[in-house]
Structure formats: C-alpha cells, structure tokens
Scaffold this motif. Sequence first.
Motif, mmCIF file in Angstrom:
data_model
loop_
_atom_site.group_PDB
_atom_site.id
_atom_site.type_symbol
_atom_site.label_atom_id
_atom_site.label_comp_id
_atom_site.label_asym_id
_atom_site.label_seq_id
_atom_site.Cartn_x
_atom_site.Cartn_y
_atom_site.Cartn_z
ATOM 1 N N LEU A 87 25.529 56.293 8.518
ATOM 2 C CA LEU A 87 26.046 57.374 8.990
ATOM 3 C C LEU A 87 27.178 57.150 9.845
ATOM 4 O O LEU A 87 28.114 57.906 9.868
ATOM 5 N N VAL A 88 27.338 56.106 10.792
ATOM 6 C CA VAL A 88 28.665 55.859 11.518
ATOM 7 C C VAL A 88 29.782 55.468 10.516
ATOM 8 O O VAL A 88 30.886 55.735 10.876
ATOM 9 N N ASP A 89 29.327 54.600 9.464
ATOM 10 C CA ASP A 89 30.303 54.556 8.613
ATOM 11 C C ASP A 89 31.122 55.737 7.797
ATOM 12 O O ASP A 89 32.159 55.915 7.468
ATOM 13 N N PHE A 90 30.147 56.698 7.805
ATOM 14 C CA PHE A 90 30.510 58.083 7.177
ATOM 15 C C PHE A 90 31.612 58.777 8.046
ATOM 16 O O PHE A 90 32.469 59.202 7.844
ATOM 17 N N VAL A 91 31.285 58.669 9.314
ATOM 18 C CA VAL A 91 32.093 59.130 10.354
ATOM 19 C C VAL A 91 33.450 58.676 10.467
ATOM 20 O O VAL A 91 34.469 59.271 10.378
ATOM 21 N N ALA A 92 33.316 57.444 10.446
ATOM 22 C CA ALA A 92 34.546 56.430 10.580
ATOM 23 C C ALA A 92 35.524 56.769 9.476
ATOM 24 O O ALA A 92 36.854 56.837 9.376
ATOM 25 N N SER A 93 35.042 56.742 8.414
ATOM 26 C CA SER A 93 35.948 56.786 6.894
ATOM 27 C C SER A 93 36.250 58.165 6.786
ATOM 28 O O SER A 93 37.261 58.310 6.502
ATOM 29 N N ILE A 94 35.524 59.298 7.202
ATOM 30 C CA ILE A 94 36.295 60.807 7.186
ATOM 31 C C ILE A 94 37.420 60.684 8.094
ATOM 32 O O ILE A 94 38.284 61.099 7.959
ATOM 33 N N TYR A 95 37.449 59.864 9.279
ATOM 34 C CA TYR A 95 38.610 59.989 10.152
ATOM 35 C C TYR A 95 39.611 59.193 9.741
ATOM 36 O O TYR A 95 40.978 59.558 9.673
ATOM 37 N N LEU A 96 39.416 58.071 8.944
ATOM 38 C CA LEU A 96 40.288 57.356 8.409
ATOM 39 C C LEU A 96 41.066 57.967 7.114
ATOM 40 O O LEU A 96 42.339 58.061 7.209
ATOM 41 N N PRO A 165 35.385 62.423 1.953
ATOM 42 C CA PRO A 165 34.486 62.933 2.873
ATOM 43 C C PRO A 165 33.208 63.678 2.107
ATOM 44 O O PRO A 165 32.128 63.254 2.261
ATOM 45 N N LEU A 166 33.323 64.064 0.899
ATOM 46 C CA LEU A 166 32.692 64.625 -0.159
ATOM 47 C C LEU A 166 31.575 63.844 -0.677
ATOM 48 O O LEU A 166 30.566 63.701 -0.592
ATOM 49 N N LEU A 167 32.306 62.267 -0.842
ATOM 50 C CA LEU A 167 31.386 61.281 -1.619
ATOM 51 C C LEU A 167 30.679 60.887 -0.440
ATOM 52 O O LEU A 167 29.494 60.376 -0.937
ATOM 53 N N LEU A 168 31.268 60.535 0.703
ATOM 54 C CA LEU A 168 30.380 59.893 1.745
ATOM 55 C C LEU A 168 29.351 60.951 2.127
ATOM 56 O O LEU A 168 28.231 60.232 2.744
ATOM 57 N N PHE A 169 29.372 62.177 2.316
ATOM 58 C CA PHE A 169 28.454 63.145 2.242
ATOM 59 C C PHE A 169 27.278 63.031 1.513
ATOM 60 O O PHE A 169 26.121 62.835 1.809
ATOM 61 N N ILE A 170 27.537 62.862 0.206
ATOM 62 C CA ILE A 170 26.699 62.660 -0.809
ATOM 63 C C ILE A 170 25.959 61.369 -0.479
ATOM 64 O O ILE A 170 24.714 61.108 -0.808
ATOM 65 N N ALA A 171 26.807 60.262 -0.311
ATOM 66 C CA ALA A 171 26.002 58.941 0.012
ATOM 67 C C ALA A 171 25.042 59.074 1.184
ATOM 68 O O ALA A 171 23.912 58.448 0.955
ATOM 69 N N ALA A 172 25.400 59.810 2.191
ATOM 70 C CA ALA A 172 24.723 59.813 3.334
ATOM 71 C C ALA A 172 23.317 60.494 3.017
ATOM 72 O O ALA A 172 22.160 60.302 3.406
ATOM 73 N N GLY A 199 23.237 54.707 -7.152
ATOM 74 C CA GLY A 199 24.232 55.542 -6.870
ATOM 75 C C GLY A 199 25.520 55.082 -6.073
ATOM 76 O O GLY A 199 26.648 55.599 -6.297
ATOM 77 N N TYR A 200 25.203 53.986 -5.553
ATOM 78 C CA TYR A 200 26.454 53.290 -4.584
ATOM 79 C C TYR A 200 27.393 52.889 -5.636
ATOM 80 O O TYR A 200 28.723 52.631 -5.137
ATOM 81 N N VAL A 201 27.026 52.317 -6.644
ATOM 82 C CA VAL A 201 28.182 51.747 -7.657
ATOM 83 C C VAL A 201 29.030 52.894 -8.150
ATOM 84 O O VAL A 201 30.477 52.648 -8.189
ATOM 85 N N TYR A 202 28.682 53.993 -8.427
ATOM 86 C CA TYR A 202 29.451 55.301 -8.834
ATOM 87 C C TYR A 202 30.078 56.047 -7.708
ATOM 88 O O TYR A 202 31.279 56.141 -7.668
ATOM 89 N N ILE A 203 29.552 55.674 -6.605
ATOM 90 C CA ILE A 203 30.184 56.643 -5.266
ATOM 91 C C ILE A 203 31.464 55.257 -4.910
ATOM 92 O O ILE A 203 32.649 56.049 -4.577
ATOM 93 N N ALA A 204 31.176 54.225 -4.976
ATOM 94 C CA ALA A 204 32.147 53.248 -4.479
ATOM 95 C C ALA A 204 33.452 53.370 -5.487
ATOM 96 O O ALA A 204 34.319 53.014 -5.142
ATOM 97 N N THR A 205 33.178 53.310 -6.662
ATOM 98 C CA THR A 205 34.020 53.374 -7.646
ATOM 99 C C THR A 205 34.972 54.488 -7.501
ATOM 100 O O THR A 205 36.221 54.417 -7.577
ATOM 101 N N ILE A 206 34.417 55.611 -7.289
ATOM 102 C CA ILE A 206 35.222 56.947 -7.236
ATOM 103 C C ILE A 206 36.027 57.051 -5.800
ATOM 104 O O ILE A 206 37.293 57.286 -5.972
ATOM 105 N N ASN A 207 35.357 56.501 -4.897
ATOM 106 C CA ASN A 207 35.999 56.429 -3.738
ATOM 107 C C ASN A 207 37.144 55.319 -3.765
ATOM 108 O O ASN A 207 38.194 55.500 -3.108
#
Length: 378
Positions: A87-96, A165-172, A199-207
Amino acid sequence: MSRNCSDDIPRTAKIFEDVTTLGVVVLTVSSVLTVITMSLFIEEMFFLYRNTADLGRRIKTIWLLGIYPVFSFTSLVGVIVPRSGTLVDFVASIYLSICIFQFLKLMINYYGGEEQMCKSLREYDVHLRSPPCCCCLCCLPKLKLTQHSLKKIKIMVCQVSLLRPLLLFIAAVMWVDRLNAPPHEPRLYVPGEIAASNGYVYIATINAVSTLTAMYGLVLVFRVSQKPLKSYSILPKFYLVQLAIIVSNLQGGVFGILSSSGVIPCEPPLYSRARSEIMNHVLLIIEMFLLALWARWVYRRKLQDPTAEEEEEEDDYLALQHLSKSVELDTAKDTNYQYGSLEEVTWSPLDIESAAGSNANSVDILVSSQQGQHLSAV
C-alpha cells in the motif's frame, strides 16, 4: 523460497513483542532520518517562497523536492507496519509518476513556454537514438523540435502518470485479496515471485515498459536542453529524478527476487518476505535522505536567465577584441613616430605640456651658454 518458510507477514504487535536491540536501533535511525528529510523539505518550501517569484516554477519545484519526504515517510510506515508494504509503495509510486511529468513541465518553464522553447532549440537536433530504449538503433534519424514533436514527447511522458497508478491500483487490489487466503490456495499477486500464474510478473512488465517510455521522452528533451539550460543546473536535477526512479523501481524487485530465491534468511518472527520488505524500506529512507541533501544544494543555487551566461561570455570576448585592437593601434603609432613617419600622431594634453616644458628648459640652457661665452670674450 524454502518450503518451511511462510510467506505471511506478521502483524506489528507480534514484531514489537520480539524486537531485538538491532531492531530498535534500525527503527530509531529510520525515524530520525525521516524527520530530518521532512524538515529539509519544509525549509526548502520557505526558501522557494522567498526567492522564486514565478508561481508555476515554484509549484513544480516543490513537487520535485517532495519526492524525498514522501518516500521517506511511506517507507517508515512500511518499516513499522510491514503488512502495509504494498500500500505505501502504491502511494509513493503514484507521486513519483506525477513528478516525472512535472520535471518536463519545469524544463519548459525554464524556457518561458513551449513556443519560446521551440524557438530556442531550432538550431539543435533531437537525437532519437537515445537511452534507455533506443540507444542501439543506428537507423533512427535526427529531428528538429517543433510544437508537434514536443506534443508527442509530452504524451510519452504523461502516460506514466495515468498508467502507473492504474497498474498499482490493480496490484493493491490483488494483494488485498490474498491477505486472508489459506496457505495452500494459489495467490494472484506475490511480489518478487516469478511464475506464470503470478500477476506480479505482468504488472511489473507493463510498469517497466511504461516507465522506460516516459524516461525516453524525458531524455530526448533533456539531452537537447543541456547546453541552453546549463545555468539552471539541469544536469544534476535530471540525475536526482533519474536516481529516484531507478531506486524505487529496481530495488524492490531485487529484494523480492532475493527473498523468493532464499538468499534472505527466514528466521521468525520476520520471515523472508517480511524481512526483504523492511530491508528495502530502510534502505530507501537512507537513500532519500542523501538525495534530499543533494537536492537542497542543487535547487538553492541562483536561478538566472539561460542566455545570461552566453551574453556575459560574448561581452568578455568583445572587450578582449577591443583591447587587442587598441594595443595594436598604440604599437603602430609608436613605430611610426620612431621611424619619422609623416602620419598623424595623437598627442594628449599632458604630453604637450611635458614637451613644452622640455623645450623651454633647452632654450634657457642655450641662452645661458651663449651669455657665458660672450662674457668670456669680453
């Protein structure tokens, strides 16, 4: 990961019950560094408010300087509450992801707008053969920066602010779904685990593709702006953003892979997965503290017009040329006078007065000499 090592992350109360002296020291140091990083950010806000008149530039700079306290605070929360890591990585990544686009807008602001930017860079070529995506493609041409091409670059950079942010939301969401799942059931999202069902593999690749595309667009503008924006310290500012992107994207994945491969030890109460996330967040706090110190030095340097340095160098060159011509002219006049040239010689009032005094003394000496000879003859 070892079969005997659980993938569950213990609750905060359980961790603090069995905390060691090393754990207390790590938590204390992390808290102190986070407080210092946030204090630096507050002090920089006041500095920008007093010294930066342009409101748009001030806001964009604050966005960029906020990267370090945001990552430090979210990482500290991840250290105290390990279950909140995703969750905290999700917030920080959106800001970045928003700050990546803000840096492009800051460079445009330094030029005075998109139209002025295209005018200033009309003599420069945009090299499409640039890292991190196309550095090996020799067939790519060179382009002139126009408002149409700048619009395409802005789209390349802006997409990461929407897609990431959309990808990280799906991951969360997938991460929350696995929290109360029994150990024997398959889990949709396990960070760091390389598997076709994860699902981490696909989300990380698109990200990664999205981030590299945004960085490619940012590098295109940065490389062509290095010389025009040199007085704005654009090189260290770009490195600051680039390092934050690299650290936030690669470091977590590396620790996840180390955890899944069994390199990080699995010892209760912190199992391998929880231990890797805490190590990642502690390291992030230290890195963001160092980057915040560097950013404070870079952004406090005097901001000036990007052409001021070039104009100053041109004035120095013209003054040096004028001085050289004056020395040559004076040398020519002295040479002409020495060899009895009939060309006009310029005399200053002091030279005339000195010459007149010298001639008067010569006449007086001559008269005195003639009078002495006449008396001798008498």
